[in-house]
Design a protein around this motif. Structure first.
Motif, PDB file in Angstrom:
ATOM      1  N   LEU A 100      -2.634   2.346  -9.449  1.00 28.37           N
ATOM      2  CA  LEU A 100      -3.379   1.112  -9.679  1.00 28.37           C
ATOM      3  C   LEU A 100      -4.084   0.576  -8.433  1.00 28.37           C
ATOM      4  O   LEU A 100      -4.486  -0.577  -8.402  1.00 28.37           O
ATOM      5  N   GLN A 101      -4.204   1.391  -7.392  1.00 27.03           N
ATOM      6  CA  GLN A 101      -4.887   0.954  -6.163  1.00 27.03           C
ATOM      7  C   GLN A 101      -4.230  -0.302  -5.596  1.00 27.03           C
ATOM      8  O   GLN A 101      -4.861  -1.338  -5.422  1.00 27.03           O
ATOM      9  N   LEU A 102      -2.948  -0.196  -5.308  1.00 21.76           N
ATOM     10  CA  LEU A 102      -2.180  -1.307  -4.744  1.00 21.76           C
ATOM     11  C   LEU A 102      -1.857  -1.037  -3.286  1.00 21.76           C
ATOM     12  O   LEU A 102      -1.811   0.108  -2.843  1.00 21.76           O
ATOM     13  N   PRO A 105       2.302  -2.900   2.668  1.00 24.39           N
ATOM     14  CA  PRO A 105       2.835  -2.247   3.869  1.00 24.39           C
ATOM     15  C   PRO A 105       4.258  -2.702   4.191  1.00 24.39           C
ATOM     16  O   PRO A 105       4.459  -3.727   4.839  1.00 24.39           O
ATOM     17  N   ALA A 106       5.225  -1.963   3.711  1.00 28.89           N
ATOM     18  CA  ALA A 106       6.624  -2.315   3.942  1.00 28.89           C
ATOM     19  C   ALA A 106       7.506  -1.095   3.703  1.00 28.89           C
ATOM     20  O   ALA A 106       7.098  -0.133   3.059  1.00 28.89           O
ATOM     21  N   ARG A 107       8.704  -1.159   4.227  1.00 28.82           N
ATOM     22  CA  ARG A 107       9.712  -0.125   4.016  1.00 28.82           C
ATOM     23  C   ARG A 107      10.675  -0.657   2.951  1.00 28.82           C
ATOM     24  O   ARG A 107      11.267  -1.728   3.128  1.00 28.82           O
ATOM     25  N   VAL A 108      10.800   0.054   1.851  1.00 27.16           N
ATOM     26  CA  VAL A 108      11.641  -0.432   0.752  1.00 27.16           C
ATOM     27  C   VAL A 108      12.628   0.651   0.324  1.00 27.16           C
ATOM     28  O   VAL A 108      12.401   1.849   0.527  1.00 27.16           O
ATOM     29  N   THR A 109      13.720   0.205  -0.264  1.00 26.35           N
ATOM     30  CA  THR A 109      14.676   1.121  -0.875  1.00 26.35           C
ATOM     31  C   THR A 109      14.888   0.678  -2.316  1.00 26.35           C
ATOM     32  O   THR A 109      14.832  -0.521  -2.623  1.00 26.35           O
ATOM     33  N   TYR A 110      15.088   1.634  -3.189  1.00 24.73           N
ATOM     34  CA  TYR A 110      15.208   1.345  -4.615  1.00 24.73           C
ATOM     35  C   TYR A 110      16.648   1.547  -5.067  1.00 24.73           C
ATOM     36  O   TYR A 110      17.279   2.561  -4.758  1.00 24.73           O
ATOM     37  N   THR A 111      17.171   0.569  -5.806  1.00 29.29           N
ATOM     38  CA  THR A 111      18.495   0.718  -6.395  1.00 29.29           C
ATOM     39  C   THR A 111      18.375   0.810  -7.908  1.00 29.29           C
ATOM     40  O   THR A 111      17.720  -0.025  -8.549  1.00 29.29           O
ATOM     41  N   ASP A 112      18.958   1.841  -8.479  1.00 26.85           N
ATOM     42  CA  ASP A 112      18.932   2.013  -9.936  1.00 26.85           C
ATOM     43  C   ASP A 112      19.794   0.949 -10.598  1.00 26.85           C
ATOM     44  O   ASP A 112      20.950   0.751 -10.213  1.00 26.85           O
ATOM     45  N   ASN A 132       3.206   5.426  -5.212  1.00 28.16           N
ATOM     46  CA  ASN A 132       1.751   5.382  -5.337  1.00 28.16           C
ATOM     47  C   ASN A 132       1.139   4.113  -4.756  1.00 28.16           C
ATOM     48  O   ASN A 132      -0.062   3.875  -4.912  1.00 28.16           O
ATOM     49  N   ILE A 133       1.952   3.291  -4.081  1.00 31.97           N
ATOM     50  CA  ILE A 133       1.442   2.075  -3.450  1.00 31.97           C
ATOM     51  C   ILE A 133       1.104   2.362  -1.983  1.00 31.97           C
ATOM     52  O   ILE A 133       1.960   2.815  -1.221  1.00 31.97           O
ATOM     53  N   LYS A 134      -0.115   2.099  -1.607  1.00 34.47           N
ATOM     54  CA  LYS A 134      -0.592   2.372  -0.255  1.00 34.47           C
ATOM     55  C   LYS A 134       0.190   1.553   0.777  1.00 34.47           C
ATOM     56  O   LYS A 134       0.393   0.351   0.610  1.00 34.47           O
ATOM     57  N   GLY A 135       0.631   2.211   1.833  1.00 32.28           N
ATOM     58  CA  GLY A 135       1.330   1.527   2.918  1.00 32.28           C
ATOM     59  C   GLY A 135       2.817   1.360   2.698  1.00 32.28           C
ATOM     60  O   GLY A 135       3.552   0.997   3.618  1.00 32.28           O
ATOM     61  N   LEU A 136       3.280   1.607   1.489  1.00 31.56           N
ATOM     62  CA  LEU A 136       4.705   1.446   1.188  1.00 31.56           C
ATOM     63  C   LEU A 136       5.458   2.744   1.469  1.00 31.56           C
ATOM     64  O   LEU A 136       5.034   3.819   1.049  1.00 31.56           O
ATOM     65  N   LYS A 137       6.565   2.622   2.177  1.00 32.34           N
ATOM     66  CA  LYS A 137       7.423   3.779   2.424  1.00 32.34           C
ATOM     67  C   LYS A 137       8.727   3.587   1.664  1.00 32.34           C
ATOM     68  O   LYS A 137       9.479   2.653   1.928  1.00 32.34           O
ATOM     69  N   VAL A 205      15.326  -9.078  -1.517  1.00 36.57           N
ATOM     70  CA  VAL A 205      15.250  -8.375  -2.798  1.00 36.57           C
ATOM     71  C   VAL A 205      13.926  -8.692  -3.470  1.00 36.57           C
ATOM     72  O   VAL A 205      13.370  -9.778  -3.293  1.00 36.57           O
ATOM     73  N   LEU A 206      13.411  -7.728  -4.231  1.00 36.39           N
ATOM     74  CA  LEU A 206      12.171  -7.914  -4.987  1.00 36.39           C
ATOM     75  C   LEU A 206      12.240  -7.118  -6.277  1.00 36.39           C
ATOM     76  O   LEU A 206      12.593  -5.939  -6.264  1.00 36.39           O
ATOM     77  N   HIS A 207      11.889  -7.755  -7.373  1.00 30.93           N
ATOM     78  CA  HIS A 207      11.717  -7.013  -8.620  1.00 30.93           C
ATOM     79  C   HIS A 207      10.452  -6.174  -8.480  1.00 30.93           C
ATOM     80  O   HIS A 207       9.476  -6.596  -7.843  1.00 30.93           O
ATOM     81  N   ILE A 208      10.435  -4.998  -9.062  1.00 25.06           N
ATOM     82  CA  ILE A 208       9.292  -4.105  -8.905  1.00 25.06           C
ATOM     83  C   ILE A 208       7.998  -4.743  -9.414  1.00 25.06           C
ATOM     84  O   ILE A 208       6.923  -4.519  -8.834  1.00 25.06           O
ATOM     85  N   ALA A 209       8.060  -5.566 -10.456  1.00 22.49           N
ATOM     86  CA  ALA A 209       6.858  -6.223 -10.967  1.00 22.49           C
ATOM     87  C   ALA A 209       6.355  -7.255  -9.965  1.00 22.49           C
ATOM     88  O   ALA A 209       5.135  -7.407  -9.770  1.00 22.49           O
ATOM     89  N   ASP A 210       7.268  -7.969  -9.318  1.00 19.47           N
ATOM     90  CA  ASP A 210       6.871  -8.937  -8.291  1.00 19.47           C
ATOM     91  C   ASP A 210       6.231  -8.235  -7.098  1.00 19.47           C
ATOM     92  O   ASP A 210       5.239  -8.710  -6.536  1.00 19.47           O
ATOM     93  N   LEU A 211       6.821  -7.123  -6.697  1.00 18.57           N
ATOM     94  CA  LEU A 211       6.252  -6.358  -5.595  1.00 18.57           C
ATOM     95  C   LEU A 211       4.839  -5.897  -5.925  1.00 18.57           C
ATOM     96  O   LEU A 211       3.916  -6.024  -5.117  1.00 18.57           O
ATOM     97  N   MET A 212       4.658  -5.365  -7.115  1.00 14.31           N
ATOM     98  CA  MET A 212       3.337  -4.868  -7.517  1.00 14.31           C
ATOM     99  C   MET A 212       2.322  -6.016  -7.629  1.00 14.31           C
ATOM    100  O   MET A 212       1.147  -5.845  -7.307  1.00 14.31           O
ATOM    101  N   ALA A 213       2.774  -7.169  -8.056  1.00 11.59           N
ATOM    102  CA  ALA A 213       1.882  -8.332  -8.134  1.00 11.59           C
ATOM    103  C   ALA A 213       1.416  -8.730  -6.740  1.00 11.59           C
ATOM    104  O   ALA A 213       0.242  -9.078  -6.530  1.00 11.59           O
ATOM    105  N   LYS A 214       2.334  -8.699  -5.778  1.00 11.13           N
ATOM    106  CA  LYS A 214       1.980  -9.000  -4.389  1.00 11.13           C
ATOM    107  C   LYS A 214       1.041  -7.950  -3.806  1.00 11.13           C
ATOM    108  O   LYS A 214       0.281  -8.224  -2.880  1.00 11.13           O
ATOM    109  N   ALA A 215       1.122  -6.716  -4.343  1.00 10.94           N
ATOM    110  CA  ALA A 215       0.357  -5.607  -3.791  1.00 10.94           C
ATOM    111  C   ALA A 215      -1.048  -5.484  -4.351  1.00 10.94           C
ATOM    112  O   ALA A 215      -1.824  -4.639  -3.914  1.00 10.94           O
ATOM    113  N   ILE A 216      -1.398  -6.331  -5.323  1.00 11.71           N
ATOM    114  CA  ILE A 216      -2.750  -6.297  -5.881  1.00 11.71           C
ATOM    115  C   ILE A 216      -3.732  -6.761  -4.814  1.00 11.71           C
ATOM    116  O   ILE A 216      -3.590  -7.842  -4.252  1.00 11.71           O
ATOM    117  N   GLN A 217      -4.733  -5.958  -4.543  1.00  6.60           N
ATOM    118  CA  GLN A 217      -5.684  -6.256  -3.470  1.00  6.60           C
ATOM    119  C   GLN A 217      -6.744  -7.245  -3.944  1.00  6.60           C
ATOM    120  O   GLN A 217      -7.198  -7.168  -5.063  1.00  6.60           O
TER     121      GLN A 217
END
Length: 217
Positions: A100-102, A105-112, A132-137, A205-217
């Motif tokens: 989605l062209q997001l 720039p941050a280092r994140v870890t995912y918990t199932d 697929n988010i630019k700058g995210l590791k 902590v961040l919900h994935i939807a919140d993170l993606m909302a913040k990542a919208i350019q």
């Protein structure tokens, strides 16, 4: 915001309440059924329904079968079960909108989240979105699939063990050097956030939807 950015028209019903999971897990199946009936009747049958939590999706997909099979709402329930998806699952597996062209720039870890992983088989979809988010590791923790200790009523009935599991999960996340713990379930994130704030840990902590909302350019 994210779904609209991906090109979808979104309708949210402000009268919507609960799926019935807390009552169902506590053994109050009649109460869970009453709440579930409301959700089924509110569902617009020709549309997808997207939820930000695998626990709700798992409840409808798996437990509604016990509540509504051979009932008056049997067919309506089946339609809802067929068209209800967790947020990341919907974007990746159903509509193929994982790029989605997001930018974030941050280092994140995912918990199932246990409900998403074990109840819905959701594992790769959220990771694909994050990768697929630019700058995210994305840095995997050692025990990403282990329980965080929330578990709904479990965190109340087994408080000491619940806290120990949260401590273990947060330390695992800290060991990755991540700035954020990301998940698909707000219950898990709320539980971890409480532990983090109480113990002054240097991670958010961040919900994935919140993170993606913040990542919208």
């Amino acid at each position: 915001k994210v779904l609209e950015y991906a090109g979808f028209k979104v309708n949210y019903n402000p009268e919507q309440t609960c799926c019935g999971l807390p009552a169902f897990n506590a053994g109050f199946w009649d109460d869970a059924k009453e709440v579930g009936e409301k959700l089924i009747n509110e569902y617009q049958r020709e549309r997808y329904m997207v939820a930000p939590s695998g626990s709700c999706v798992g409840m409808v997909r798996n437990s509604y079968t016990h509540l509504f099979t051979n009932s008056m709402l049997h067919n309506q329930c089946k339609k809802l079960q067929k068209n209800l998806f967790e947020f990341s699952e919907f974007l990746v597996d159903i509509v193929k909108k994982d790029q989605l062209q997001l930018s974030f720039p941050a280092r994140v870890t995912y918990t199932d989240a246990c409900s998403a992983l074990n109840g819905c088989g959701i594992k790769e979809a959220p990771r694909k979105l994050l990768n697929n988010i630019k700058g995210l590791k994305l840095v995997e923790m050692q025990e990403a699939g282990n329980c965080c200790g929330f578990g709904g009523m479990f965190s109340v009935k087994m408080e000491e063990l619940s806290i120990q599991l949260a401590e273990r999960k947060v330390q695992d996340a800290l060991d990755t050097g991540a700035d954020y713990i990301v998940s698909t379930d707000l219950g898990c994130l709320m539980h971890l956030d409480a532990y983090i704030k109480k113990n002054n840990k240097n991670i958010q902590v961040l919900h994935i939807a919140d993170l993606m909302a913040k990542a919208i350019q």
